[in-house]
Design a protein around this motif. Structure first.
Motif, PDB file in Angstrom:
ATOM      1  N   LEU A  60      -9.634 -33.225 -25.920  1.00 44.62           N
ATOM      2  CA  LEU A  60     -10.189 -32.094 -25.180  1.00 44.62           C
ATOM      3  C   LEU A  60     -11.662 -31.834 -25.506  1.00 44.62           C
ATOM      4  O   LEU A  60     -12.515 -31.788 -24.605  1.00 44.62           O
ATOM      5  CB  LEU A  60      -9.366 -30.835 -25.472  1.00 44.62           C
ATOM      6  N   VAL A  61     -11.965 -31.662 -26.788  1.00 48.03           N
ATOM      7  CA  VAL A  61     -13.315 -31.230 -27.177  1.00 48.03           C
ATOM      8  C   VAL A  61     -14.398 -32.241 -26.789  1.00 48.03           C
ATOM      9  O   VAL A  61     -15.370 -31.885 -26.114  1.00 48.03           O
ATOM     10  CB  VAL A  61     -13.364 -30.907 -28.684  1.00 48.03           C
ATOM     11  N   PRO A  62     -14.275 -33.534 -27.166  1.00 46.72           N
ATOM     12  CA  PRO A  62     -15.341 -34.470 -26.773  1.00 46.72           C
ATOM     13  C   PRO A  62     -15.407 -34.718 -25.271  1.00 46.72           C
ATOM     14  O   PRO A  62     -16.490 -35.005 -24.742  1.00 46.72           O
ATOM     15  CB  PRO A  62     -15.003 -35.753 -27.542  1.00 46.72           C
ATOM     16  N   SER A  63     -14.285 -34.611 -24.566  1.00 49.77           N
ATOM     17  CA  SER A  63     -14.326 -34.783 -23.107  1.00 49.77           C
ATOM     18  C   SER A  63     -15.161 -33.686 -22.464  1.00 49.77           C
ATOM     19  O   SER A  63     -15.964 -33.933 -21.561  1.00 49.77           O
ATOM     20  CB  SER A  63     -12.909 -34.774 -22.527  1.00 49.77           C
ATOM     21  N   LEU A  64     -14.967 -32.447 -22.927  1.00 49.06           N
ATOM     22  CA  LEU A  64     -15.753 -31.341 -22.399  1.00 49.06           C
ATOM     23  C   LEU A  64     -17.206 -31.439 -22.839  1.00 49.06           C
ATOM     24  O   LEU A  64     -18.126 -31.113 -22.081  1.00 49.06           O
ATOM     25  CB  LEU A  64     -15.154 -30.010 -22.869  1.00 49.06           C
ATOM     26  N   TRP A  65     -17.434 -31.877 -24.069  1.00 44.38           N
ATOM     27  CA  TRP A  65     -18.783 -31.951 -24.605  1.00 44.38           C
ATOM     28  C   TRP A  65     -19.602 -33.053 -23.925  1.00 44.38           C
ATOM     29  O   TRP A  65     -20.748 -32.844 -23.536  1.00 44.38           O
ATOM     30  CB  TRP A  65     -18.717 -32.190 -26.107  1.00 44.38           C
ATOM     31  N   LEU A  66     -19.001 -34.233 -23.785  1.00 45.85           N
ATOM     32  CA  LEU A  66     -19.702 -35.385 -23.218  1.00 45.85           C
ATOM     33  C   LEU A  66     -19.586 -35.466 -21.703  1.00 45.85           C
ATOM     34  O   LEU A  66     -20.303 -36.237 -21.071  1.00 45.85           O
ATOM     35  CB  LEU A  66     -19.146 -36.678 -23.826  1.00 45.85           C
ATOM     36  N   ARG A  67     -18.638 -34.709 -21.139  1.00 42.01           N
ATOM     37  CA  ARG A  67     -18.340 -34.771 -19.705  1.00 42.01           C
ATOM     38  C   ARG A  67     -17.995 -36.199 -19.285  1.00 42.01           C
ATOM     39  O   ARG A  67     -18.348 -36.671 -18.198  1.00 42.01           O
ATOM     40  CB  ARG A  67     -19.510 -34.219 -18.879  1.00 42.01           C
ATOM     41  N   ARG A 290     -13.653 -37.362 -13.731  1.00 42.16           N
ATOM     42  CA  ARG A 290     -12.425 -37.808 -14.383  1.00 42.16           C
ATOM     43  C   ARG A 290     -12.277 -37.273 -15.803  1.00 42.16           C
ATOM     44  O   ARG A 290     -11.196 -37.351 -16.385  1.00 42.16           O
ATOM     45  CB  ARG A 290     -12.358 -39.341 -14.394  1.00 42.16           C
ATOM     46  N   TYR A 291     -13.363 -36.734 -16.358  1.00 50.13           N
ATOM     47  CA  TYR A 291     -13.259 -36.157 -17.697  1.00 50.13           C
ATOM     48  C   TYR A 291     -12.266 -35.001 -17.716  1.00 50.13           C
ATOM     49  O   TYR A 291     -11.674 -34.685 -18.756  1.00 50.13           O
ATOM     50  CB  TYR A 291     -14.633 -35.691 -18.191  1.00 50.13           C
ATOM     51  N   THR A 292     -12.084 -34.352 -16.560  1.00 45.22           N
ATOM     52  CA  THR A 292     -11.144 -33.235 -16.507  1.00 45.22           C
ATOM     53  C   THR A 292      -9.702 -33.714 -16.686  1.00 45.22           C
ATOM     54  O   THR A 292      -8.844 -32.957 -17.154  1.00 45.22           O
ATOM     55  CB  THR A 292     -11.269 -32.472 -15.178  1.00 45.22           C
ATOM     56  N   ALA A 293      -9.422 -34.976 -16.316  1.00 44.57           N
ATOM     57  CA  ALA A 293      -8.084 -35.532 -16.542  1.00 44.57           C
ATOM     58  C   ALA A 293      -7.817 -35.671 -18.034  1.00 44.57           C
ATOM     59  O   ALA A 293      -6.733 -35.334 -18.522  1.00 44.57           O
ATOM     60  CB  ALA A 293      -7.958 -36.888 -15.846  1.00 44.57           C
ATOM     61  N   ALA A 294      -8.813 -36.174 -18.783  1.00 44.57           N
ATOM     62  CA  ALA A 294      -8.663 -36.307 -20.227  1.00 44.57           C
ATOM     63  C   ALA A 294      -8.566 -34.939 -20.889  1.00 44.57           C
ATOM     64  O   ALA A 294      -7.798 -34.749 -21.846  1.00 44.57           O
ATOM     65  CB  ALA A 294      -9.837 -37.090 -20.804  1.00 44.57           C
ATOM     66  N   ALA A 295      -9.349 -33.973 -20.391  1.00 46.40           N
ATOM     67  CA  ALA A 295      -9.287 -32.625 -20.940  1.00 46.40           C
ATOM     68  C   ALA A 295      -7.918 -31.999 -20.684  1.00 46.40           C
ATOM     69  O   ALA A 295      -7.340 -31.343 -21.568  1.00 46.40           O
ATOM     70  CB  ALA A 295     -10.390 -31.760 -20.338  1.00 46.40           C
ATOM     71  N   ALA A 296      -7.386 -32.203 -19.481  1.00 44.34           N
ATOM     72  CA  ALA A 296      -6.041 -31.689 -19.169  1.00 44.34           C
ATOM     73  C   ALA A 296      -5.004 -32.327 -20.070  1.00 44.34           C
ATOM     74  O   ALA A 296      -4.086 -31.657 -20.565  1.00 44.34           O
ATOM     75  CB  ALA A 296      -5.716 -31.966 -17.700  1.00 44.34           C
ATOM     76  N   CYS A 297      -5.155 -33.625 -20.306  1.00 51.02           N
ATOM     77  CA  CYS A 297      -4.266 -34.327 -21.239  1.00 51.02           C
ATOM     78  C   CYS A 297      -4.333 -33.677 -22.618  1.00 51.02           C
ATOM     79  O   CYS A 297      -3.317 -33.485 -23.277  1.00 51.02           O
ATOM     80  CB  CYS A 297      -4.663 -35.801 -21.311  1.00 51.02           C
ATOM     81  N   GLY A 298      -5.563 -33.329 -23.055  1.00 47.91           N
ATOM     82  CA  GLY A 298      -5.725 -32.664 -24.336  1.00 47.91           C
ATOM     83  C   GLY A 298      -5.004 -31.336 -24.387  1.00 47.91           C
ATOM     84  O   GLY A 298      -4.339 -31.004 -25.384  1.00 47.91           O
ATOM     85  N   PHE A 299      -5.095 -30.548 -23.313  1.00 47.88           N
ATOM     86  CA  PHE A 299      -4.375 -29.271 -23.242  1.00 47.88           C
ATOM     87  C   PHE A 299      -2.873 -29.486 -23.388  1.00 47.88           C
ATOM     88  O   PHE A 299      -2.180 -28.763 -24.118  1.00 47.88           O
ATOM     89  CB  PHE A 299      -4.668 -28.572 -21.912  1.00 47.88           C
ATOM     90  N   PHE A 300      -2.349 -30.481 -22.671  1.00 48.30           N
ATOM     91  CA  PHE A 300      -0.911 -30.751 -22.728  1.00 48.30           C
ATOM     92  C   PHE A 300      -0.483 -31.177 -24.133  1.00 48.30           C
ATOM     93  O   PHE A 300       0.582 -30.772 -24.622  1.00 48.30           O
ATOM     94  CB  PHE A 300      -0.536 -31.823 -21.705  1.00 48.30           C
ATOM     95  N   TYR A 301      -1.299 -32.000 -24.797  1.00 49.88           N
ATOM     96  CA  TYR A 301      -0.969 -32.431 -26.153  1.00 49.88           C
ATOM     97  C   TYR A 301      -0.973 -31.255 -27.132  1.00 49.88           C
ATOM     98  O   TYR A 301      -0.134 -31.185 -28.036  1.00 49.88           O
ATOM     99  CB  TYR A 301      -1.938 -33.512 -26.620  1.00 49.88           C
ATOM    100  N   ILE A 302      -1.923 -30.350 -26.959  1.00 47.26           N
ATOM    101  CA  ILE A 302      -1.939 -29.161 -27.815  1.00 47.26           C
ATOM    102  C   ILE A 302      -0.670 -28.344 -27.591  1.00 47.26           C
ATOM    103  O   ILE A 302      -0.084 -27.805 -28.536  1.00 47.26           O
ATOM    104  CB  ILE A 302      -3.195 -28.314 -27.528  1.00 47.26           C
ATOM    105  N   GLY A 303      -0.233 -28.277 -26.326  1.00 48.09           N
ATOM    106  CA  GLY A 303       1.022 -27.599 -26.026  1.00 48.09           C
ATOM    107  C   GLY A 303       2.196 -28.245 -26.734  1.00 48.09           C
ATOM    108  O   GLY A 303       3.095 -27.558 -27.247  1.00 48.09           O
ATOM    109  N   ILE A 304       2.198 -29.583 -26.784  1.00 50.57           N
ATOM    110  CA  ILE A 304       3.253 -30.293 -27.511  1.00 50.57           C
ATOM    111  C   ILE A 304       3.229 -29.897 -28.986  1.00 50.57           C
ATOM    112  O   ILE A 304       4.272 -29.667 -29.604  1.00 50.57           O
ATOM    113  CB  ILE A 304       3.073 -31.817 -27.363  1.00 50.57           C
TER     114      ILE A 304
END
Length: 395
Positions: A60-67, A290-304
């Motif tokens: 999540l964090v580097p995807s948002l930071w680097l876009r 497409r960085y938003t896909a990786a960020a969404a993946c990060g959100f889901f993993y945090i939920g896990i």
């Protein structure tokens, strides 16, 4: 906020599919690894908390930071090594934690010194693309092999995918996944009994350092993580055209693993299969979003990580045929692009083909997976064919 402006249904679905595929395809191996060190149910839940939080934040964090899409996952071959070595060596949980921390230090050094990125920079894009194609094609084959046990589901999903690609290509994966879930639920094949309410709680285990654990656990874990996970992970980045700060990101995964190791995070690394889902054209036609896909993946993993048992149960409720089916179909575009890139230059074509076939074979030598040996075989072939020759014009 730019993220919400760039987020779309297709990228959010790509993030969910990545978690679904990555989690359900290997969570059983992680459980086996934990049980090899006589983990209690509370410690196993803690492993899920630490791994989910680590993967989520590192994606999540580097995807948002680097876009740009940054995809981090746990080391599946590393978990297999731990499951085998743990049972054979009779190591305690404390010794395992010590080995995780030692491995994390080695990963951090590999990133901080930059040696791994320098090696990757010398690999031609055709070889990297052939490696990616070899890794992903196995998942594509599994999607159609699943027809042996789930013929109707695979046919329905395939028909839905082909029709969606014809009229609604941007939402092909979304519609195929929804169709697959609907068909599975209508057939009564969703295993809802696996869902249990409860939050995951971290359990701290003090590390114990021993020479035997360092040799039998830490070093093999480091080798397979770098060779079988980070190497194809970087290949995905290069093949999909993303130029990420590899060394800094590897350093990040090493540091986060070191911090979370006492709670069960054994090794975090670049993902390959799930990264291809989020970095490929199926996630979004505009690669800058497409960085938003990786960020969404990060959100889901945090939920896990936070909801542990609940999310584990929900994801485990999906039948295997649905998981491998959506994975294979979601990767079709990336497989085609990778093969096209791998074979485009005549000077590299044969070496790329060797890389592809060795990687696709799934051979494991000296405990190291076929991704590494595919690059080795292709690089040797390229060296023999090209050494001493003047650069040829690409065909």
């Amino acid at each position: 906020m730019p993220f919400f402006k760039d987020l779309s249904l297709s990228t959010a679905t790509a993030g969910f599919v990545s978690v679904l595929v990555g989690f359900t395809s290997s969570v059983a191996i992680v459980f086996q690894a934990a049980q090899a060190f006589h983990a209690t149910p509370q410690q196993i839940t803690s492993w899920m908390w630490a791994l989910g939080l680590g993967m989520g934040l590192c994606s999540l964090v580097p995807s948002l930071w680097l876009r740009q899409p940054v995809m981090v996952a746990w080391s599946t071959p590393g978990a297999a090594v731990l499951a085998t070595a743990g049972l054979a060596g009779g190591f305690t949980m404390g010794e395992a934690i010590g080995a995780f921390m030692a491995c994390a230090v080695l990963i951090t050094l590999a990133g901080a010194t930059g040696w791994f990125e320098r090696v990757m920079n010398r690999i031609p894009v055709e070889i990297a693309s052939a490696l990616l194609a070899g890794v992903l094609t196995r998942f594509g084959l599994q999607a159609f092999n699943a027809a042996e046990t789930g013929l109707s589901l695979i046919l329905v999903m395939l028909a839905g995918y082909v029709l969606a690609r014809r009229w609604l290509p941007r939402y092909a994966v979304v519609l195929t996944l929804a169709l697959g879930i609907g068909w599975t639920a209508a057939q009564g094949q969703m295993q809802w009994a696996a869902v249990h309410l409860g939050l995951a709680m971290p359990v701290f285990t003090a590390p114990t350092f021993s020479v035997a654990a360092l040799v039998s656990l830490a070093l093999p874990l480091f080798v397979v993580t770098m060779a079988s996970q980070n190497l194809p992970g970087v290949a995905v980045m290069r093949a999909t055209g993303y130029h990420l700060p590899v060394s800094r990101l590897i350093t990040m995964t090493g540091v986060v693993t070191l911090v979370l190791a006492p709670f069960g995070a054994f090794a975090l690394n670049f993902s390959a299969i799930t990264a291809a889902i989020c970095m490929g054209p199926e996630a979004h036609e505009d690669r800058t979003r497409r960085y938003t896909a990786a960020a969404a993946c990060g959100f889901f993993y945090i939920g896990i990580g936070i909801f542990g048992a609940v999310v584990t149960g929900v994801l485990s409720a999906f039948p295997r045929e649905l998981v491998v089916g959506i994975a294979g179909l979601a990767l079709l575009g990336t497989i085609g692009t990778a093969l096209s890139t791998a074979l485009r230059a005549e000077a590299h074509r044969e070496a790329a083909l060797i890389t592809f076939l060795v990687t696709l074979s799934g051979v494991v030598l000296a405990g190291v997976g076929s991704a590494f040996w595919g690059v080795v075989a292709g690089s040797i072939a390229l060296f023999v064919q090209q050494y001493g020759r003047r650069p040829a014009q690409s065909a």
